[in-house]
Design an enzyme around this catalytic site. Structure first.
Site, PDB file in Angstrom:
ATOM      1  N   ALA A  32     -34.305  27.203 -62.624  1.00  0.00           N
ATOM      2  CA  ALA A  32     -34.510  26.420 -61.279  1.00  0.00           C
ATOM      3  C   ALA A  32     -33.567  26.729 -60.569  1.00  0.00           C
ATOM      4  CB  ALA A  32     -34.219  25.052 -61.786  1.00  0.00           C
ATOM      5  N   HIS A  37     -26.446  29.745 -58.205  1.00  0.00           N
ATOM      6  CA  HIS A  37     -26.720  30.863 -59.098  1.00  0.00           C
ATOM      7  C   HIS A  37     -26.678  32.219 -58.337  1.00  0.00           C
ATOM      8  CE1 HIS A  37     -29.006  27.484 -61.134  1.00  0.00           C
ATOM      9  NE2 HIS A  37     -28.376  27.568 -61.988  1.00  0.00           N
TER      10      HIS A  37
HETATM   11  P1  AMP Z   1     -27.163  26.464 -65.192  1.00  0.00           P
HETATM   12  O1  AMP Z   1     -28.314  27.134 -64.660  1.00  0.00           O
HETATM   13  O2  AMP Z   1     -26.942  25.213 -64.455  1.00  0.00           O
HETATM   14  O3  AMP Z   1     -26.913  26.466 -66.641  1.00  0.00           O
HETATM   15  O4  AMP Z   1     -25.963  27.450 -64.493  1.00  0.00           O
HETATM   16  C1  AMP Z   1     -25.756  28.714 -64.562  1.00  0.00           C
HETATM   17  C2  AMP Z   1     -24.553  29.190 -64.103  1.00  0.00           C
HETATM   18  O5  AMP Z   1     -24.752  28.789 -62.578  1.00  0.00           O
HETATM   19  C3  AMP Z   1     -23.315  28.495 -64.511  1.00  0.00           C
HETATM   20  O6  AMP Z   1     -22.314  29.359 -64.748  1.00  0.00           O
HETATM   21  C4  AMP Z   1     -22.911  27.320 -63.720  1.00  0.00           C
HETATM   22  O7  AMP Z   1     -21.619  27.131 -63.518  1.00  0.00           O
HETATM   23  C5  AMP Z   1     -23.237  28.103 -62.372  1.00  0.00           C
HETATM   24  N1  AMP Z   1     -23.637  27.383 -61.208  1.00  0.00           N
HETATM   25  C6  AMP Z   1     -24.404  26.304 -61.056  1.00  0.00           C
HETATM   26  N2  AMP Z   1     -24.351  25.544 -59.964  1.00  0.00           N
HETATM   27  C7  AMP Z   1     -23.544  26.172 -59.175  1.00  0.00           C
HETATM   28  C8  AMP Z   1     -22.772  25.881 -58.012  1.00  0.00           C
HETATM   29  N3  AMP Z   1     -23.300  24.828 -57.142  1.00  0.00           N
HETATM   30  N4  AMP Z   1     -22.015  26.834 -57.607  1.00  0.00           N
HETATM   31  C9  AMP Z   1     -21.479  27.845 -58.431  1.00  0.00           C
HETATM   32  N5  AMP Z   1     -22.028  28.216 -59.645  1.00  0.00           N
HETATM   33  C10 AMP Z   1     -22.898  27.264 -60.094  1.00  0.00           C
END
Ligand code: AMP
Length: 280
Positions: A32, A37
């Site tokens: 998503a 990301h």
């Molecule tokens: P997730 O798919 O939520 O597990 O996130 C994957 C990676 O993207 C993780 O390292 C999160 O910390 C990073 N991430 C998610 N949202 C953000 C954001 N708004 N800004 C920076 N990094 C993000």
């Protein structure tokens, strides 16, 4: 760009690339995908010869099974977005591929996972460590990229790398926000329209709170933040912690640490959102 589903395929391709002395950057995600990301992906592309992004909604890190069931999944859109970004490989394994048998490993993080997300989501960080350690073993990257949005997760991953003595550089990337300040999150897709309108109050309050550091004591500022957010009927603060940014233990006074992070979790309607800003 190639989409790979099997561990053996990923291992064999990356072993060849490593043998050619190419550097490998890795961005683990749960899909998503949004610009948060993509900011990690773009940094990984700038700093490595080859970039691998994994998309896997990891069941072992969900303490709430409804949350796992409802977690947004947009695989076609994700693939398209990554194609445009210029990465080389997407690794999209099935649950069976990652967990052919239950992972019973328990990681010891000391006090690091006893606070904030760790305290409110029992077992969450153990599940994160299980999946990330498996992914690290498959991809064996030179560098791995994580967002500061999940501030405690970054500390946990760094600790895991130390515990397992891995030779992987952990790179932290700044939070990417919507124009109205809301931290980008896959879960934002699930916010009801009315709740979405309320959600920017979280970051607005944290930003206003940063200006009150000289004026209010630590505990008074915590109360102020909680009240300011809770006065919106769509929002309810689960916790707000002002903590030493290294060990994440709560501070009592502004002089307790050289670097203080304010981490918050808020119930926004049915959805749980997290955010953080530095206070010092
Ligand atoms: P997730 O798919 O939520 O597990 O996130 C994957 C990676 O993207 C993780 O390292 C999160 O910390 C990073 N991430 C998610 N949202 C953000 C954001 N708004 N800004 C920076 N990094 C993000």
């Amino acid at each position: 760009m190639n989409v790979l589903n099997n561990i053996s395929e990923v291992k064999s391709i990356l072993t060849d690339l490593r043998a050619k002395n190419l550097s490998i950057g890795f961005v683990p995600t749960m899909g998503a995908l949004h610009q948060g990301h993509i900011s990690l992906v773009e940094k990984a592309i700038r700093e490595n010869d080859v970039v691998v992004v994994s998309i896997f909604v990891n069941p072992t890190q969900f303490n709430d099974k409804t949350d796992l069931k409802n977690y947004p999944r947009t695989p076609e859109k994700d693939i398209k977005l990554l194609e445009d970004s210029g990465i080389h490989y997407i690794f999209m394994p099935s649950e069976q591929e990652i967990y052919p048998e239950p992972d019973t490993r328990i990681f010891e993080f000391g006090q690091l996972d006893k606070v904030m997300e760790g305290a409110h989501r029992p077992g969450h960080f153990n599940g994160v460590a299980q999946v990330v350690s498996k992914l690290f073993d498959i991809v064996k990257p030179h560098r791995a990229y994580f967002g500061q949005k999940d501030f405690q997760q970054l500390a946990i991953i760094r600790q895991m790398v130390r515990l397992l003595d891995l030779k992987i550089e952990i790179i932290s990337c700044p939070i990417v926000r919507e124009k109205d300040g809301l931290a980008m999150s896959s879960r934002n897709l699930l916010l009801e329209p009315e709740v979405r309108k309320s959600a920017p109050l979280i970051y607005k309050t944290l930003s206003d709170a940063q200006k009150k550091v000289g004026e209010l004591m630590v505990n008074d500022l915590i109360v102020w933040v909680e009240r300011n957010i809770n006065k919106d009927p769509n929002l309810s603060v689960e916790y707000f912690s002002l903590a030493n940014s290294q060990n994440l233990q709560p501070v009592n006074n502004w002089t307790d640490s050289d670097s203080i992070i304010g981490c918050i979790a808020v119930r926004a309607g049915k959805i749980r959102l997290i955010d953080n800003v530095y206070f010092k």
